[in-house]
Design a protein around this motif. Sequence first.
Motif, PDB file in Angstrom:
ATOM      1  N   ALA A 179       0.826  -1.211   0.000  1.00  0.00           N
ATOM      2  CA  ALA A 179       0.000   0.000   0.000  1.00  0.00           C
ATOM      3  C   ALA A 179       0.857   1.257   0.000  1.00  0.00           C
ATOM      4  CB  ALA A 179      -0.941  -0.006   1.204  1.00  0.00           C
ATOM      5  N   THR A 180       1.905   1.268   0.800  1.00  0.00           N
ATOM      6  CA  THR A 180       2.752   2.461   0.841  1.00  0.00           C
ATOM      7  C   THR A 180       3.558   2.612  -0.442  1.00  0.00           C
ATOM      8  OG1 THR A 180       4.430   1.211   2.086  1.00  0.00           O
ATOM      9  CG2 THR A 180       2.903   2.562   3.354  1.00  0.00           C
ATOM     10  N   GLN A 181       3.904   1.506  -1.087  1.00  0.00           N
ATOM     11  CA  GLN A 181       4.590   1.619  -2.376  1.00  0.00           C
ATOM     12  C   GLN A 181       3.656   2.194  -3.431  1.00  0.00           C
ATOM     13  OE1 GLN A 181       8.018   0.927  -3.151  1.00  0.00           O
ATOM     14  NE2 GLN A 181       7.254   2.211  -4.825  1.00  0.00           N
ATOM     15  N   ARG A 182       2.415   1.716  -3.454  1.00  0.00           N
ATOM     16  CA  ARG A 182       1.431   2.293  -4.376  1.00  0.00           C
ATOM     17  C   ARG A 182       1.251   3.777  -4.099  1.00  0.00           C
ATOM     18  NH1 ARG A 182      -1.344  -2.715  -3.294  1.00  0.00           N
ATOM     19  NH2 ARG A 182      -2.537  -1.741  -1.608  1.00  0.00           N
ATOM     20  N   SER A 183       1.140   4.105  -2.831  1.00  0.00           N
ATOM     21  CA  SER A 183       0.950   5.494  -2.426  1.00  0.00           C
ATOM     22  C   SER A 183       2.107   6.360  -2.903  1.00  0.00           C
ATOM     23  CB  SER A 183       0.824   5.572  -0.904  1.00  0.00           C
ATOM     24  OG  SER A 183       0.778   6.902  -0.454  1.00  0.00           O
ATOM     25  N   GLU A 212      -2.492  17.105  -0.625  1.00  0.00           N
ATOM     26  CA  GLU A 212      -1.430  17.235   0.376  1.00  0.00           C
ATOM     27  C   GLU A 212      -1.726  16.433   1.634  1.00  0.00           C
ATOM     28  OE1 GLU A 212      -0.085  20.988   2.830  1.00  0.00           O
ATOM     29  OE2 GLU A 212       0.794  21.048   0.811  1.00  0.00           O
ATOM     30  N   HIS A 213      -2.987  16.326   2.021  1.00  0.00           N
ATOM     31  CA  HIS A 213      -3.328  15.523   3.206  1.00  0.00           C
ATOM     32  C   HIS A 213      -2.965  14.054   2.985  1.00  0.00           C
ATOM     33  CE1 HIS A 213      -4.919  18.526   5.763  1.00  0.00           C
ATOM     34  NE2 HIS A 213      -6.059  18.721   5.146  1.00  0.00           N
ATOM     35  N   HIS A 214      -3.129  13.565   1.772  1.00  0.00           N
ATOM     36  CA  HIS A 214      -2.677  12.197   1.481  1.00  0.00           C
ATOM     37  C   HIS A 214      -1.159  12.103   1.652  1.00  0.00           C
ATOM     38  CE1 HIS A 214      -0.983   9.453  -1.769  1.00  0.00           C
ATOM     39  NE2 HIS A 214      -1.345   8.664  -0.786  1.00  0.00           N
ATOM     40  N   GLN A 215      -0.442  13.065   1.147  1.00  0.00           N
ATOM     41  CA  GLN A 215       1.008  13.064   1.292  1.00  0.00           C
ATOM     42  C   GLN A 215       1.405  13.084   2.764  1.00  0.00           C
ATOM     43  OE1 GLN A 215       1.764  16.639  -0.931  1.00  0.00           O
ATOM     44  NE2 GLN A 215       1.922  15.578  -2.898  1.00  0.00           N
ATOM     45  N   GLY A 216       0.700  13.908   3.555  1.00  0.00           N
ATOM     46  CA  GLY A 216       0.999  13.986   4.980  1.00  0.00           C
ATOM     47  C   GLY A 216       0.746  12.670   5.685  1.00  0.00           C
ATOM     48  N   ALA A 217      -0.361  12.014   5.368  1.00  0.00           N
ATOM     49  CA  ALA A 217      -0.659  10.726   5.987  1.00  0.00           C
ATOM     50  C   ALA A 217       0.382   9.689   5.605  1.00  0.00           C
ATOM     51  CB  ALA A 217      -2.053  10.265   5.572  1.00  0.00           C
ATOM     52  N   VAL A 230       2.553   7.588   8.318  1.00  0.00           N
ATOM     53  CA  VAL A 230       2.575   6.127   8.363  1.00  0.00           C
ATOM     54  C   VAL A 230       3.998   5.612   8.218  1.00  0.00           C
ATOM     55  CG1 VAL A 230       1.874   4.035   7.118  1.00  0.00           C
ATOM     56  CG2 VAL A 230       0.200   5.823   7.604  1.00  0.00           C
ATOM     57  N   ASP A 231       4.757   6.214   7.322  1.00  0.00           N
ATOM     58  CA  ASP A 231       6.152   5.807   7.136  1.00  0.00           C
ATOM     59  C   ASP A 231       6.959   5.938   8.424  1.00  0.00           C
ATOM     60  OD1 ASP A 231       6.536   4.749   4.658  1.00  0.00           O
ATOM     61  OD2 ASP A 231       7.460   6.526   3.772  1.00  0.00           O
ATOM     62  N   ASN A 232       6.532   6.861   9.282  1.00  0.00           N
ATOM     63  CA  ASN A 232       7.256   7.108  10.530  1.00  0.00           C
ATOM     64  C   ASN A 232       6.551   6.518  11.746  1.00  0.00           C
ATOM     65  OD1 ASN A 232       9.729   9.109  10.097  1.00  0.00           O
ATOM     66  ND2 ASN A 232       8.126   9.677   8.642  1.00  0.00           N
ATOM     67  N   GLY A 233       5.600   5.641  11.522  1.00  0.00           N
ATOM     68  CA  GLY A 233       4.934   4.941  12.615  1.00  0.00           C
ATOM     69  C   GLY A 233       3.942   5.763  13.402  1.00  0.00           C
ATOM     70  N   VAL A 234       3.532   6.917  12.886  1.00  0.00           N
ATOM     71  CA  VAL A 234       2.594   7.795  13.598  1.00  0.00           C
ATOM     72  C   VAL A 234       1.209   7.585  12.988  1.00  0.00           C
ATOM     73  CG1 VAL A 234       2.182  10.148  14.439  1.00  0.00           C
ATOM     74  CG2 VAL A 234       4.501   9.414  13.869  1.00  0.00           C
ATOM     75  N   ARG A 235       0.604   6.452  13.302  1.00  0.00           N
ATOM     76  CA  ARG A 235      -0.584   6.021  12.574  1.00  0.00           C
ATOM     77  C   ARG A 235      -1.856   6.737  13.012  1.00  0.00           C
ATOM     78  NH1 ARG A 235       0.237  -0.503  11.513  1.00  0.00           N
ATOM     79  NH2 ARG A 235       2.395  -0.351  10.732  1.00  0.00           N
ATOM     80  N   GLY A 236      -2.008   6.993  14.304  1.00  0.00           N
ATOM     81  CA  GLY A 236      -3.217   7.662  14.764  1.00  0.00           C
ATOM     82  C   GLY A 236      -3.399   9.028  14.125  1.00  0.00           C
ATOM     83  N   SER A 237      -2.306   9.766  13.987  1.00  0.00           N
ATOM     84  CA  SER A 237      -2.381  11.087  13.358  1.00  0.00           C
ATOM     85  C   SER A 237      -2.667  10.974  11.869  1.00  0.00           C
ATOM     86  CB  SER A 237      -1.075  11.849  13.591  1.00  0.00           C
ATOM     87  OG  SER A 237      -0.904  12.128  14.967  1.00  0.00           O
ATOM     88  N   ALA A 238      -2.190   9.894  11.239  1.00  0.00           N
ATOM     89  CA  ALA A 238      -2.511   9.671   9.833  1.00  0.00           C
ATOM     90  C   ALA A 238      -4.019   9.469   9.662  1.00  0.00           C
ATOM     91  CB  ALA A 238      -1.741   8.470   9.301  1.00  0.00           C
ATOM     92  N   PHE A 239      -4.620   8.643  10.529  1.00  0.00           N
ATOM     93  CA  PHE A 239      -6.067   8.438  10.462  1.00  0.00           C
ATOM     94  C   PHE A 239      -6.816   9.747  10.697  1.00  0.00           C
ATOM     95  CE2 PHE A 239      -4.997   3.988  10.720  1.00  0.00           C
ATOM     96  CZ  PHE A 239      -6.071   3.323  10.148  1.00  0.00           C
ATOM     97  N   ALA A 240      -6.274  10.615  11.538  1.00  0.00           N
ATOM     98  CA  ALA A 240      -6.940  11.881  11.845  1.00  0.00           C
ATOM     99  C   ALA A 240      -7.016  12.803  10.631  1.00  0.00           C
ATOM    100  CB  ALA A 240      -6.221  12.589  12.988  1.00  0.00           C
ATOM    101  N   LEU A 241      -6.200  12.565   9.613  1.00  0.00           N
ATOM    102  CA  LEU A 241      -6.193  13.430   8.429  1.00  0.00           C
ATOM    103  C   LEU A 241      -7.250  13.050   7.401  1.00  0.00           C
ATOM    104  CD1 LEU A 241      -2.375  13.973   7.730  1.00  0.00           C
ATOM    105  CD2 LEU A 241      -4.055  15.686   8.447  1.00  0.00           C
ATOM    106  N   TYR A 242      -7.904  11.901   7.586  1.00  0.00           N
ATOM    107  CA  TYR A 242      -8.865  11.472   6.565  1.00  0.00           C
ATOM    108  C   TYR A 242     -10.072  12.399   6.500  1.00  0.00           C
ATOM    109  CZ  TYR A 242     -11.520   8.196   3.644  1.00  0.00           C
ATOM    110  OH  TYR A 242     -12.223   7.610   2.625  1.00  0.00           O
ATOM    111  N   ARG A 243     -10.594  12.821   7.657  1.00  0.00           N
ATOM    112  CA  ARG A 243     -11.728  13.749   7.614  1.00  0.00           C
ATOM    113  C   ARG A 243     -11.331  15.090   6.984  1.00  0.00           C
ATOM    114  NH1 ARG A 243     -15.671  16.488  12.302  1.00  0.00           N
ATOM    115  NH2 ARG A 243     -15.724  18.488  11.207  1.00  0.00           N
ATOM    116  N   PRO A 244     -10.230  15.740   7.395  1.00  0.00           N
ATOM    117  CA  PRO A 244      -9.864  16.992   6.731  1.00  0.00           C
ATOM    118  C   PRO A 244      -9.658  16.828   5.226  1.00  0.00           C
ATOM    119  CG  PRO A 244      -8.628  16.761   8.763  1.00  0.00           C
ATOM    120  CD  PRO A 244      -9.357  15.464   8.558  1.00  0.00           C
TER     121      PRO A 244
END
Length: 206
Positions: free
Chosen positions: A9-13, A47-52, A56-70
């Motif tokens: 998934a991250t490679q596709r991203s 850009e929010h996709h790029q940020g997520a 995720v690449d840095n193991g900060v998954r909860g904050s990545a999920f928080a970007l889906y609504r914005p």
Amino acid sequence: MPNGDLNDATQRSHDWMVSCAELLEGVTFNTTSRARVSVALQHLCIEHHQGAHVLVDNGVRGSAFALYRPQFEAYTRAHWYFYCATDAQLGDFVQGREPPRMSQLVGDLEQVMGRPGEVIRRVKDQTWREMCAFTHGGAIQVKARALRDEIRQSYTDAHTGQLIDAMACLSYLGALGIAAVADDEALANRLYSRHQAIYSGVYNRV
């Protein structure tokens, strides 16, 4: 989205981010206030996709999920301000006034855009509560980091991969939104071809 390997998934991203940036470079459009607002919001969606992805690449998954609504909000507002807003509403937004509530935005888009608007409404109806919980620290965020006597995030690779695939899809739709504002069908076709080349295997498994 089906469960998938997070590395895939991250490679596709990553591949989509590179392709999207290359394809959108140098895009021009009629720079009315309406067009500028819409393109800026679609750019934020991308850009929010790029940020997520970076999170995720840095193991900060909860904050990545928080970007889906914005991300979803930016995408929805971009279409509403381009297709639905009055000149007065557009001016108010530029001056800092809040846009209408999401329920009004998706309702208006459903009437104006037809099937694409129906898809936006369906996504909102099916996922809005979870999006809000992720963004605003709801129970879903608490449960994802309460493991016995430990407090640490525990988002699974499968769920995180689904998130990244979903946000990349929304990024693609944001790029198509920019192509629509630019009235550039050739760009839209190039975006479609490249996105399909990267994600066709994912969609074929749905």
